[in-house]
Design a protein around this motif. Structure first.
Motif, short mmCIF file in Angstrom:
data_model
loop_
_atom_site.label_atom_id
_atom_site.label_comp_id
_atom_site.label_asym_id
_atom_site.label_seq_id
_atom_site.Cartn_x
_atom_site.Cartn_y
_atom_site.Cartn_z
N GLY A 19 0.80 -1.22 0.00
CA GLY A 19 0.00 0.00 0.00
C GLY A 19 0.83 1.26 0.00
N HIS A 20 2.07 1.18 0.42
CA HIS A 20 2.92 2.36 0.49
C HIS A 20 3.44 2.79 -0.87
CE1 HIS A 20 2.78 2.48 4.83
NE2 HIS A 20 3.03 1.19 4.84
N VAL A 21 3.31 1.94 -1.88
CA VAL A 21 3.78 2.31 -3.21
C VAL A 21 2.62 2.76 -4.10
CG1 VAL A 21 5.78 0.81 -3.09
CG2 VAL A 21 3.70 -0.06 -4.11
N LEU A 22 1.42 2.75 -3.57
CA LEU A 22 0.26 3.13 -4.33
C LEU A 22 -0.24 4.49 -3.86
CD1 LEU A 22 -1.44 -0.36 -4.36
CD2 LEU A 22 -0.01 0.64 -6.13
N ALA A 23 -1.27 4.99 -4.52
CA ALA A 23 -1.80 6.30 -4.17
C ALA A 23 -2.23 6.35 -2.71
CB ALA A 23 -2.99 6.63 -5.08
N ASP A 24 -2.19 7.55 -2.17
CA ASP A 24 -2.66 7.75 -0.80
C ASP A 24 -4.10 8.21 -0.82
OD1 ASP A 24 -0.28 7.16 0.54
OD2 ASP A 24 0.48 9.18 0.28
N GLU A 25 -4.92 7.61 0.01
CA GLU A 25 -6.28 8.07 0.26
C GLU A 25 -6.33 8.36 1.74
OE1 GLU A 25 -10.77 6.31 0.16
OE2 GLU A 25 -9.37 5.57 -1.33
N VAL A 26 -6.43 9.64 2.09
CA VAL A 26 -6.31 10.04 3.49
C VAL A 26 -7.48 10.93 3.91
CG1 VAL A 26 -3.78 9.89 3.48
CG2 VAL A 26 -4.88 12.04 2.90
N PRO A 27 -7.80 10.92 5.20
CA PRO A 27 -8.83 11.85 5.68
C PRO A 27 -8.38 13.29 5.44
CG PRO A 27 -8.32 10.21 7.37
CD PRO A 27 -7.30 10.06 6.27
N PHE A 28 -9.33 14.16 5.14
CA PHE A 28 -8.99 15.55 4.84
C PHE A 28 -8.36 16.22 6.05
CE2 PHE A 28 -9.91 20.07 4.75
CZ PHE A 28 -9.32 20.40 3.55
N GLN A 32 -2.36 19.67 5.51
CA GLN A 32 -1.74 18.73 4.57
C GLN A 32 -2.21 19.00 3.14
OE1 GLN A 32 -2.89 14.95 6.20
NE2 GLN A 32 -1.09 14.82 7.51
N PHE A 33 -3.50 19.31 3.00
CA PHE A 33 -4.04 19.64 1.68
C PHE A 33 -3.35 20.87 1.11
CE2 PHE A 33 -7.15 22.38 -0.54
CZ PHE A 33 -7.26 21.64 -1.72
N ASP A 34 -3.27 21.94 1.91
CA ASP A 34 -2.63 23.18 1.45
C ASP A 34 -1.18 22.93 1.05
OD1 ASP A 34 -4.99 24.56 1.93
OD2 ASP A 34 -4.32 25.38 3.86
N PRO A 42 0.05 16.12 -7.41
CA PRO A 42 -1.28 15.72 -7.90
C PRO A 42 -2.18 15.43 -6.71
CG PRO A 42 0.47 14.34 -8.84
CD PRO A 42 1.09 15.18 -7.79
N THR A 43 -3.26 16.18 -6.60
CA THR A 43 -4.10 16.13 -5.40
C THR A 43 -5.57 16.13 -5.81
OG1 THR A 43 -2.42 17.41 -4.23
CG2 THR A 43 -4.59 17.31 -3.22
N VAL A 44 -6.35 15.32 -5.10
CA VAL A 44 -7.79 15.28 -5.32
C VAL A 44 -8.48 15.42 -3.98
CG1 VAL A 44 -9.73 13.87 -6.13
CG2 VAL A 44 -7.53 13.76 -7.33
N VAL A 45 -9.52 16.25 -3.93
CA VAL A 45 -10.37 16.33 -2.76
C VAL A 45 -11.69 15.68 -3.15
CG1 VAL A 45 -11.61 17.83 -1.16
CG2 VAL A 45 -9.34 18.46 -1.93
N THR A 75 -2.53 12.07 -4.29
CA THR A 75 -3.07 12.02 -2.93
C THR A 75 -4.53 12.40 -3.01
OG1 THR A 75 -0.95 12.62 -1.94
CG2 THR A 75 -2.91 12.94 -0.59
N VAL A 76 -5.39 11.51 -2.49
CA VAL A 76 -6.83 11.75 -2.46
C VAL A 76 -7.23 12.05 -1.03
CG1 VAL A 76 -9.12 10.80 -2.91
CG2 VAL A 76 -7.20 10.20 -4.42
#
Length: 128
Positions: A19-28, A32-34, A42-45, A75-76
């Motif tokens: 999982g550490h080599v794949l995209a991150d899906e994290v709580p907002f 960190q977002f800023d 590359p960032t998605v909300v 990062t999502v």
């Protein structure tokens, strides 16, 4: 130690780190977002609500897609639609089930209400 046990342990260790080599899906998290957007990452909300049927359809698709190697750099941030009022106001989001995509520090696209995997994939690809 016998070979089957060693192989099993190595396989489990490999899965733990996969999982550490794949995209991150994290709580907002606003800070960190800023930082991610300011750094041009590359960032998605994703504005999600547990009570939303569309969000419930989107979530497993998103979970599958972020496991794909092509989305490793993305990062999502999963934001709670009912709790993130300041975020909704700053991004002018009026509806849950919304993806907002940032690339090189700027919003490049957004999508609301999509439940087809191909459409969600296309939205995420805009971050790359």
């Amino acid at each position: 130690m016998n070979k089957p046990i060693v192989r099993t342990l190595l396989a489990l260790i490999g899965l733990a780190f996969a999982g550490h080599v794949l995209a991150d899906e994290v709580p907002f998290n606003q800070q960190q977002f800023d930082q991610a957007v300011a750094a041009g990452k590359p960032t998605v909300v994703y504005l999600h609500a547990d009570w939303c049927p569309t969000c419930r359809a989107q979530k497993p698709i998103l979970d599958r897609l972020v496991q794909e190697p092509q989305f490793k750099p993305v990062t999502v941030f999963v934001a709670d639609f009912d709790k993130e009022s300041a975020l909704k106001k700053s991004l002018r989001i009026a509806q849950q089930s919304t993806f907002v995509v940032f690339k090189q520090g700027h919003e490049v696209t957004r999508s609301t209400g999509q439940t087809q995997e191909s459409a969600i994939r296309a939205t995420l690809q805009e971050a790359l």
